[in-house]
Each structure stands twice: as C-alpha cells, then as structure tokens.
Design an enzyme around this catalytic site. Sequence first.
Site, PDB file in Angstrom:
ATOM      1  N   HIS A  59       0.657  -1.215  -0.397  1.00  0.00           N
ATOM      2  CA  HIS A  59       0.173   0.069   0.175  1.00  0.00           C
ATOM      3  C   HIS A  59       0.472   1.145   0.155  1.00  0.00           C
ATOM      4  O   HIS A  59       2.287   1.040   0.822  1.00  0.00           O
ATOM      5  CB  HIS A  59      -0.656  -0.109   1.082  1.00  0.00           C
ATOM      6  CG  HIS A  59      -1.413  -0.700   1.182  1.00  0.00           C
ATOM      7  ND1 HIS A  59      -2.901  -1.007   2.586  1.00  0.00           N
ATOM      8  CD2 HIS A  59      -2.290  -2.048   0.467  1.00  0.00           C
ATOM      9  CE1 HIS A  59      -3.714  -2.380   1.944  1.00  0.00           C
ATOM     10  NE2 HIS A  59      -2.959  -2.880   0.850  1.00  0.00           N
ATOM     11  N   GLU A  61       0.920   4.208   2.018  1.00  0.00           N
ATOM     12  CA  GLU A  61       1.616   4.354   3.122  1.00  0.00           C
ATOM     13  C   GLU A  61       2.483   4.006   3.447  1.00  0.00           C
ATOM     14  O   GLU A  61       3.415   3.998   4.321  1.00  0.00           O
ATOM     15  CB  GLU A  61       0.474   4.228   4.189  1.00  0.00           C
ATOM     16  CG  GLU A  61      -1.131   4.747   3.532  1.00  0.00           C
ATOM     17  CD  GLU A  61      -1.750   4.560   2.711  1.00  0.00           C
ATOM     18  OE1 GLU A  61      -3.069   4.511   3.332  1.00  0.00           O
ATOM     19  OE2 GLU A  61      -1.707   3.499   2.326  1.00  0.00           O
ATOM     20  N   ARG A 214       1.477  -0.971 -27.181  1.00  0.00           N
ATOM     21  CA  ARG A 214       3.104  -0.786 -28.112  1.00  0.00           C
ATOM     22  C   ARG A 214       3.737   0.577 -27.528  1.00  0.00           C
ATOM     23  O   ARG A 214       4.608   1.135 -28.284  1.00  0.00           O
ATOM     24  CB  ARG A 214       2.766  -0.823 -29.272  1.00  0.00           C
ATOM     25  CG  ARG A 214       1.837  -2.232 -29.712  1.00  0.00           C
ATOM     26  CD  ARG A 214       2.430  -2.160 -31.324  1.00  0.00           C
ATOM     27  NE  ARG A 214       1.010  -1.517 -31.963  1.00  0.00           N
ATOM     28  CZ  ARG A 214      -0.104  -2.294 -32.337  1.00  0.00           C
ATOM     29  NH1 ARG A 214      -0.464  -2.903 -31.728  1.00  0.00           N
ATOM     30  NH2 ARG A 214      -0.888  -0.895 -33.196  1.00  0.00           N
TER      31      ARG A 214
END
Length: 371
Positions: A59, A61, A214
């Site tokens: 995450h 944090e 691409r």
Amino acid sequence: MSTRKDKFSLKDKKFMELALNLASARKGLTGDNPAVGCLIVKNDKIISIGQTGFNGRPHAEDNAIKNSLENLNGAKMYVTLEPCNHYGKTPPCTDTIINSGISEIIYSMDDIDKKVKGKSFKIFKNKKIIVKKGLLKKKVKNLYDSYIVNREKKLPFVNAKIAISKNKLIYSKGTKRITDEDSDKFSHYLRYKNDSIMISSRTLNIDNPKLNCRLEGYEKFSPKRIILDKNLEISLVSYIFKSAKRNNTIIFFNKGNYEKIKTLKKRGIILIKSDLNKKKVFDLKVILKKLYILGTRNLLIEGGDKLTKSLIKERLVDNFYLIQSQKKISKIRSYKNFSSLEILKKKYKKKFANNLRMVKDTITIYKKKNV
C-alpha cells in the site's frame, strides 16, 4: 483534536495535489485495490513519497514509510484515501502509521469499503494523532470513479473509444488510418490503463488487431483480450489466435464446432459459453458481471459501431472517448457512419468543456450522467 470541518492551508492543498498526482499515475494498475498516493512532510519539507504497488501491494502508506530515510516522529502524512485498518493480505496501514511516530494525518475521502469506512479516523483519534479529512475531496472522488463502480456495482469500469473522420465516418473502404500519431499513442495509453480490452469477432476478423500496448517500455502492461464471438468465427490465422497464451485471451461464445473448441482450448484460450437474450445476442450486462468475477476491473471497448452502440444504449459505458480526425474520408466506396453520436450526446455529458487538443485530432470525453 481536529474534526472533519477543519480548514486547510494552501500548503496542505499543494501537498495533497502531489499525492493525487501519485495516485493518478497508478490508476488502472492496482488490481482490486484503489490507487493511492501518499506524501510524508516534516517541517514543510517532503521527506518521502509512496504509491500503491502494481497489482495493489504494498500500500502507498507502507511504501512511503519504508522509503523515508528520516525519523518520522512529528511528521505529517497526506494520503488520498482513508488508510486501511484491517488484516487482509497485508497488515493494517493504521498500525504502520501509528508505530512510525507520525503525529498528523490528512486524507481526502473515506474508503467506501465497509470494512474500512470511517473506522480509521476513530483509530487515529484514540491514539492522539491529529487527523483531518475532506481535502480536495471532489477531485479525489473523480479519481476513484472506477473503484466506486467496482465496489458498489460489482462491475468493471467501462471505457470505450472510437475514432471518426471529420465527416463523422468510422470506416471507408481503402482508408487505412483516420487518426494522427498522437491519437494512436493515446489509444495505447488507454490500453496501458485498462486491464482488459473487448472487441467483437467481426472487428477481429476484419481488422486482425493486436490489441496490445505498444508504448515503449509499457508492453508488459498489455491488457487481457476479450472477444465476443457468438458462433466461434475467430480466424485461426488471426494475430489474436497466434499470440494467445494461457489466461491472456477469453472468448464468450454460444455455439461452435467441437474441433475448433478443442483447438482454441489447446492454445490456452479461455472459452465461456453464454446464453443469448430474446434478440439472439449476448446480454452485455451479464458478460460484464462475469468479467468482474474473473477479475476485470477496468475494461476498454474497441469494438466497432454495433458493439459500441449496444453498450451506449444500455448505458453500460462509464467514460467514452470520441477521437475526431481533421481528415475527411471518401463516401465513394462502401463506408460506415458513427451511428451512436446522437445517443451519446443524449445519455452522456461532456466530462470536459474544452476538448483535448492533439496536434491535429480532437478528443472529447463523455461521462455517464449518473456517475
């Protein structure tokens, strides 16, 4: 202690804008989890940043705290979404923040996940951490449009695009390209930002598309290919068939030759038999629900006029990108109009008052009115 009605300084807004930019860069690339941006500030100086990892972990944090080379005692954290407070595949971010020594946290909006919503605010207050929320909430809520649709409707967030000429045609026999190079790059950017891409078998067999990203350096983010092929008419010399790998291609079908089914499965293509509705076509909402169960969270539609029109009429598209070239194409040979333009204008609103101006082409973004 602070409350949600607290005012924010210009510096607070500046730092949250930066956190929002970090989150936006990861939008569409974090799987089930929302894309979150995080800044840690001490003495009005940014000392660390973090984003949600690809596929949702770690995450933001946690990344910001681990990335810091400075002591975090007395630091302030800015984060776009309420930090998680429960054990899942990772420990709660609330625990990591509390243990870090951070003394103040500002987040923009509550998580809509019922396991999280509003609970982190109380946890931080109980630990005597200054906590505020609501900064740039409107902007951040726009960022989480797809996350909200995923969680509340249990459907993929559907982005669709189509290119038209200056005289509003999508096809004219003998015309290879309508749009300019910038628009082509934008199309590949959309492929990068969506985990799956859907076309019809008609588009597949006429255009023989690659459906990959691409953009240099981003090829590995090419989306999963979804084909709607009622009678299993996919060509066995098509690029999609030849490049199929295990789990990167799904075909929805209703009936098909046994030998062809066997050949497609041997290639690693996932075949899903689906019923037709009263009009003898696929129920597109049922298809979307199945794709959500299979893990699709952001779906790009690059189908032709027929598929696009069906999705718009049923209001299953969340964002629509209309790319208009400045070129006129011929009506002398066989051609195809974009038949959904008036429906689009009626059922959707322009997301931006000013169009996105490329070098030559124009991109207008329409958003479903109730989102």
